[in-house]
Design a protein around this motif. Structure first.
Motif, mmCIF file in Angstrom:
data_model
loop_
_atom_site.group_PDB
_atom_site.id
_atom_site.type_symbol
_atom_site.label_atom_id
_atom_site.label_comp_id
_atom_site.label_asym_id
_atom_site.label_seq_id
_atom_site.Cartn_x
_atom_site.Cartn_y
_atom_site.Cartn_z
ATOM 1 N N UNK B 106 23.020 -9.509 -9.953
ATOM 2 C CA UNK B 106 21.943 -9.894 -9.041
ATOM 3 C C UNK B 106 21.740 -8.835 -7.970
ATOM 4 N N UNK B 107 22.838 -8.327 -7.438
ATOM 5 C CA UNK B 107 22.718 -7.308 -6.394
ATOM 6 C C UNK B 107 22.076 -6.043 -6.956
ATOM 7 N N UNK B 108 22.426 -5.701 -8.205
ATOM 8 C CA UNK B 108 21.862 -4.483 -8.797
ATOM 9 C C UNK B 108 20.350 -4.598 -8.895
ATOM 10 N N UNK B 109 19.864 -5.803 -9.267
ATOM 11 C CA UNK B 109 18.420 -5.982 -9.419
ATOM 12 C C UNK B 109 17.716 -5.725 -8.097
ATOM 13 N N UNK B 110 18.249 -6.317 -7.026
ATOM 14 C CA UNK B 110 17.561 -6.139 -5.751
ATOM 15 C C UNK B 110 17.773 -4.767 -5.163
ATOM 16 N N UNK B 111 18.935 -4.146 -5.436
ATOM 17 C CA UNK B 111 19.133 -2.775 -4.952
ATOM 18 C C UNK B 111 18.116 -1.851 -5.598
ATOM 19 N N UNK B 112 17.863 -2.084 -6.894
ATOM 20 C CA UNK B 112 16.860 -1.282 -7.588
ATOM 21 C C UNK B 112 15.491 -1.449 -6.938
ATOM 22 N N UNK B 113 15.168 -2.720 -6.599
ATOM 23 C CA UNK B 113 13.869 -2.947 -5.953
ATOM 24 C C UNK B 113 13.784 -2.227 -4.625
ATOM 25 N N UNK B 114 14.911 -2.213 -3.896
ATOM 26 C CA UNK B 114 14.891 -1.593 -2.569
ATOM 27 C C UNK B 114 14.665 -0.094 -2.683
ATOM 28 N N UNK B 115 15.358 0.552 -3.644
ATOM 29 C CA UNK B 115 15.233 2.004 -3.737
ATOM 30 C C UNK B 115 13.941 2.439 -4.407
ATOM 31 N N UNK B 116 13.208 1.482 -5.019
ATOM 32 C CA UNK B 116 11.971 1.829 -5.693
ATOM 33 C C UNK B 116 10.839 1.770 -4.681
ATOM 34 N N UNK B 118 7.838 3.190 -4.449
ATOM 35 C CA UNK B 118 6.431 3.043 -4.844
ATOM 36 C C UNK B 118 6.206 1.867 -5.796
ATOM 37 N N UNK B 119 7.226 1.023 -5.943
ATOM 38 C CA UNK B 119 7.128 -0.243 -6.698
ATOM 39 C C UNK B 119 6.502 -0.044 -8.069
ATOM 40 N N UNK B 120 7.037 0.901 -8.842
ATOM 41 C CA UNK B 120 6.502 1.066 -10.190
ATOM 42 C C UNK B 120 7.573 0.760 -11.224
ATOM 43 N N UNK B 121 8.638 0.086 -10.791
ATOM 44 C CA UNK B 121 9.750 -0.294 -11.664
ATOM 45 C C UNK B 121 10.520 0.881 -12.227
ATOM 46 N N UNK B 122 10.362 2.036 -11.625
ATOM 47 C CA UNK B 122 11.204 3.168 -11.977
ATOM 48 C C UNK B 122 11.592 3.855 -10.688
ATOM 49 N N UNK B 123 12.789 4.400 -10.628
ATOM 50 C CA UNK B 123 13.162 5.229 -9.478
ATOM 51 C C UNK B 123 12.891 6.671 -9.887
ATOM 52 N N UNK B 124 11.777 7.212 -9.398
ATOM 53 C CA UNK B 124 11.436 8.572 -9.773
ATOM 54 C C UNK B 124 11.928 9.529 -8.685
ATOM 55 N N UNK B 125 11.619 10.810 -8.859
ATOM 56 C CA UNK B 125 12.196 11.805 -7.945
ATOM 57 C C UNK B 125 11.716 11.594 -6.521
ATOM 58 N N UNK B 126 10.462 11.165 -6.348
ATOM 59 C CA UNK B 126 9.956 10.970 -4.983
ATOM 60 C C UNK B 126 10.704 9.833 -4.304
ATOM 61 N N UNK B 127 11.026 8.760 -5.078
ATOM 62 C CA UNK B 127 11.797 7.665 -4.494
ATOM 63 C C UNK B 127 13.148 8.170 -4.023
ATOM 64 N N UNK B 128 13.790 9.011 -4.859
ATOM 65 C CA UNK B 128 15.101 9.528 -4.473
ATOM 66 C C UNK B 128 14.992 10.400 -3.238
ATOM 67 N N UNK B 129 13.910 11.188 -3.171
ATOM 68 C CA UNK B 129 13.770 12.047 -1.988
ATOM 69 C C UNK B 129 13.598 11.200 -0.744
ATOM 70 N N UNK B 130 12.793 10.120 -0.858
ATOM 71 C CA UNK B 130 12.620 9.262 0.319
ATOM 72 C C UNK B 130 13.952 8.628 0.702
ATOM 73 N N UNK B 131 14.738 8.174 -0.297
ATOM 74 C CA UNK B 131 16.053 7.592 -0.009
ATOM 75 C C UNK B 131 16.916 8.589 0.733
ATOM 76 N N UNK B 132 16.942 9.810 0.212
ATOM 77 C CA UNK B 132 17.808 10.823 0.811
ATOM 78 C C UNK B 132 17.374 11.126 2.237
ATOM 79 N N UNK B 133 16.055 11.177 2.465
ATOM 80 C CA UNK B 133 15.611 11.464 3.828
ATOM 81 C C UNK B 133 15.977 10.355 4.779
#
Lengths: 671, 187
Positions: B106-116, B118-133
């Protein structure tokens, strides 16, 4: 149970092509029905856990839960109201039990505060301390109820030959000699009351039951921790992806701590980047030999130090001038204070030698920092356990021949060791943390604020707990001291942490180190204690003048006498039968060992098979990804070709297989 | 013991107990905290299920969330409208998933939503860059940020589409046993 997935599977967009909104809704309804029927078939506990874990918003979960409940109700024969009432009141009762249990959990708010300021890895130290406290509290309660209270009530034989002086608190002799604090204060008579209470059996069985419960609890915790934290180390596990996405500690709430964590993360990311950019040169042969010989040298030095300390302790203990002089003249304060020499030396060794070990490890070079932590833990464990081992050897081999009432002497030695260890811990907090912080921030700025060394602190806790466990047989009320000590250390460490230290920089893999600590508490520590107590009970002759087992050959003979006595009663004949024919026969143990070995081998083969399966599945995922990329590429090329052809000859465009609404135009004109 | 409160009916409390990881007492305490966020907006009487939503700006001022770098994404992931306005049910849901009793999946599902982001159900490079920033703020140069995100995708992406699907993310989580204790906010 089939998992409800919130995310669209690969190709759902394609799969939904051509379906109407009704069909999609119908499919969602079907999957919900399947979910409800799955849930209904589970047991009650599993059902509620599954409902709580559904990844849908609260209102949908509530509808699922209501539907499951109504389906369950319709399956019963009792009237709906009655059954609903019964189940609801039962659930309320369970919930109120759970909330009542929460009241009993001590330090709930303090732990929350620590976790929010310092993170989960530091919190794990305090949780470990709390867990040890529970062991000691339980031991205290059962020892007090079953052994001490009957002794105090029925046979008070406190014949204190000396008045109370202050030194007793440290040394445990004198006034405490004949009290119920130590083994010597108990006697093994059968208390004549309505059901006859056999003090010998009570003493034996209470301690045995406590040790068995500890065993079970430790194995259970170890296996659960291993199951939760075991990591299949295939593929890169400590890389950037993990650090970026899984390592941020959400429970830290304090602004300064968050800033600190952010800095740490940046530093670690930069380090891992620079490691990657530098090519890892293969080390030349001479370099490798040099590193290997340095490692060997370091290990030799460490083991040599450990051996030297053990030899020193043994000679100190068996030195006739120092050891037993107090036994003869109870009023000699100086002789009594000299009994403190051995504990002070042991604590000094435990303090100084680990510092030497950290100096030695500076000459070695390690491939990764985790190896460094594990090797330092192993060396410290070897040191502490060999010190304890030599002390046990001394107590069990040398002492019984030379002192009357030797169990009380051993109990007092353990008491002294614990007290001095506690005092050194307090001094360590003051000098090691407070003064070091002052020096680091005011005098020598480059040293900085000291880090909270979790491994060293946890190993100290394990050492103290081992001592406490050793002492339980010889001094049933020793857990009182351990409980008080743990309480005080909790609050002092917390204060010292907030004033003086900062959290450790490398916080990765805290869960795995937790498992290692629990395993250490079990394997050298508890198993060693168990073997020592077993040896004492099985083979050593108890002292003749004091204690509950006076006059017997070994304490274990109590059991023989008891089974002989119940042999005469027909109702309890089966106990005697089990004892004589099963527990005392060697064949039983051979059979059990054989069965356990076979089962272990079988399970190991299963894990090997599963590992192979995981590898194949991973390869399959990679291949499917390549297939998908290939097909997408091909589709794009085809579409590009079609577009190019269409731009030259639009009338041939009709060759694409789609329904042409102007099909009547293609019929021949004369039809 | 619980019959003196008038905030919820017994059926409502039973439903909360069955569907979240909290006990009755904790639900009542959570209601107190929710009420504190917006005392003029949140009624004390919830027996008729009022439709009240506390806006994002008030929720991210809670002490538990105030300093968290991901506070906006956390609140947005649990809101029904995706804008971060939480009803009480969403509020309870959020802290239930973030509590220590929620299972890893359950936590994994919501963690994925948090790091996504642009809400496109994928964590793409821009999402990772925003996370890192959000996690490092200015200590890394843009090239370093780029390199770290590329390396992260390279490590975790199993099927080679250069973005992380939920299966990739969950695979990475299963190899990080600390996740269960770090993805945890106490209330």
């Amino acid at each position: 149970m089939r998992r409800m997935s919130v995310f669209p599977q690969h190709g759902t967009a394609l799969g939904n092509l051509g379906r109407t909104a009704n069909e999609i809704r119908q499919e969602a309804e079907n999957s919900k029905n399947v979910l409800v029927s799955d849930l209904v078939n589970l047991s009650a506990g599993a059902r509620f856990q599954a409902i709580r874990s559904l990844p849908m918003p609260f209102n949908e979960r509530k509808t699922v839960r209501n539907r499951v409940n109504s389906v369950k109700l319709s399956k019963t024969i009792l009237t709906a109201d009655c059954r609903q009432q019964v189940s609801r009141s039962f659930r309320r009762f369970c919930a109120s039990l759970a909330s009542a249990r929460q009241h009993l959990i001590i330090w709930q708010d303090t732990l929350k505060e620590i976790g929010s300021r310092f993170g989960t890895s530091v919190l794990s130290y305090f949780l470990f301390l709390k867990w040890l406290l529970q062991f000691n509290l339980f031991s205290l309660i059962i020892n007090f109820c079953f052994i001490t209270i009957p002794q105090i009530v029925h046979a008070p034989n406190i014949s204190s030959t000396t008045g109370f002086r202050g030194l007793e608190l440290l040394t445990g002799v004198g006034y405490f000699n004949q009290t119920v604090l130590f083994y010597g204060g108990y006697n093994g008579e059968v208390i004549v009351s309505k059901p006859a209470y056999n003090m010998q059996l009570a003493y034996f069985f209470t301690i045995a039951a406590y040790l068995v419960l500890c065993w079970v609890s430790l194995i259970y915790s170890m296996s659960r921790s291993f199951q939760k934290n075991f990591v299949l180390e295939t593929g890169p596990v400590s890389g950037g992806a993990w650090r970026l996405l899984c390592s941020w500690d959400f429970s830290v709430v304090n602004e300064k701590a968050i800033q600190y964590n952010k800095n740490n993360l940046a530093i670690q990311l930069k380090e891992s980047l620079s490691e990657r950019l530098q090519e890892k040169n293969k080390m030349s042969l001479s370099d490798r030999i040099k590193h290997l010989s340095l490692h060997l040298l370091a290990w030799l030095l460490s083991l040599g130090l450990a051996l030297g300390s053990c030899a020193g302790i043994y000679f100190l203990g068996t030195d006739p001038d120092l050891a037993f002089s107090f036994n003869h003249n109870p009023n000699d304060l100086r002789a009594e204070a000299s009994t403190l020499l051995l504990p002070v030396v042991v604590s000094l060794i435990n303090l100084i030698v680990p510092l030497l070990y950290s100096l030695i490890s500076k000459i070695e070079s390690y491939s990764n920092p985790r190896a460094k932590i594990y090797i330092s833990i192993i060396r410290n464990v070897v040191l502490k356990m060999s010190v304890l081992g030599i002390l046990c050897f001394y107590w069990l081999n040398f002492v019984p021949d030379n002192i009357s009432c030797w169990e009380t002497f051993v109990g007092q030695s353990v008491y002294r060791l614990l007290m001095i260890d506690f005092i050194f811990c307090l001094l360590g907090i003051f000098f090691g943390e407070f003064l070091r912080n002052v020096i680091g921030t005011m005098c020598i700025q480059s040293l900085g604020v000291p880090e909270f060394d979790i491994a060293r602190n946890v190993l100290d806790l394990i050492y103290a707990q081992t001592l406490a466990w050793i002492g339980i047989y010889f001094s049933p009320l020793l857990p009182v001291m351990q409980v008080l000590k743990l309480f005080i250390i909790f609050y002092l460490k917390k204060i010292s942490l907030s004033m003086n230290c900062q959290p450790p920089k490398h916080t990765g893999r805290a869960a795995q180190i937790q498992t290692v600590f629990i395993a250490l508490l079990f394997f050298p520590s508890f198993v060693g204690v168990l073997s020592m107590v077993a040896y004492t009970v099985w083979s050593l002759k108890p002292s003749d003048q004091c204690g509950p087992f006076q006059g017997l050959d070994t304490p274990f003979q109590t059991i023989f006498h008891w089974t002989d006595s119940i042999q005469n009663f027909p109702e309890s004949n089966w106990v005697w039968w089990i004892f004589e024919n099963i527990l005392r026969s060697e064949l039983f143990y051979y059979l059990i060992s054989l069965i356990v070995l076979v089962i272990t081998y079988f399970l190991w083969q299963i894990t090997q098979g599963r590992k192979q399966l995981i590898k194949t599945l991973r390869e399959q995922i990679v291949n499917e990804g390549k297939d998908k990329a290939f097909l997408l590429n091909k589709l794009q090329n085809l579409q590009k070709e079609r577009r190019e052809i269409a731009s030259y000859r639009p009338q041939d465009f009709d060759q694409t297989p789609h329904f042409n609404p102007n099909w009547t135009n293609t019929l021949p004109l004369n039809m | 013991m619980g019959n003196k409160q008038t905030i919820f009916t017994d059926e409502q409390l039973d439903a909360y107990q069955d569907c979240t990881f909290f006990t009755r007492k904790e639900i009542l305490r959570l209601h107190g905290r929710y009420h504190e966020l917006a005392p003029h907006l949140v009624p004390m009487d919830y027996t008729n299920d009022p439709d009240v939503k506390v806006p994002l700006a008030l929720i991210v001022n809670m002490p538990e969330l105030k300093e968290n770098p991901f506070r906006n994404r956390i609140v947005e992931s649990f809101s029904e409208d995706g804008q971060g306005n939480l009803s009480f049910n969403d509020f309870v849901d959020m802290f239930s998933v973030l509590s220590e009793m929620a299972p890893r999946e359950l936590k994994a599902i919501y963690a994925f939503k948090i790091y996504d982001f642009n809400v496109d159900n994928y964590i793409c490079k821009e999402d990772l860059e925003k996370t890192l920033n959000k996690l490092t703020k200015e200590e890394l140069t843009p090239e370093e940020v780029n390199l770290v995100c590329e390396k992260a995708i390279e490590e975790a992406d199993l099927d080679g589409d250069s973005k992380l699907s939920f299966a990739d993310f969950e695979n990475m989580i299963s190899r990080a046993p600390d996740f269960l204790s770090t993805f945890h906010i106490r209330i």
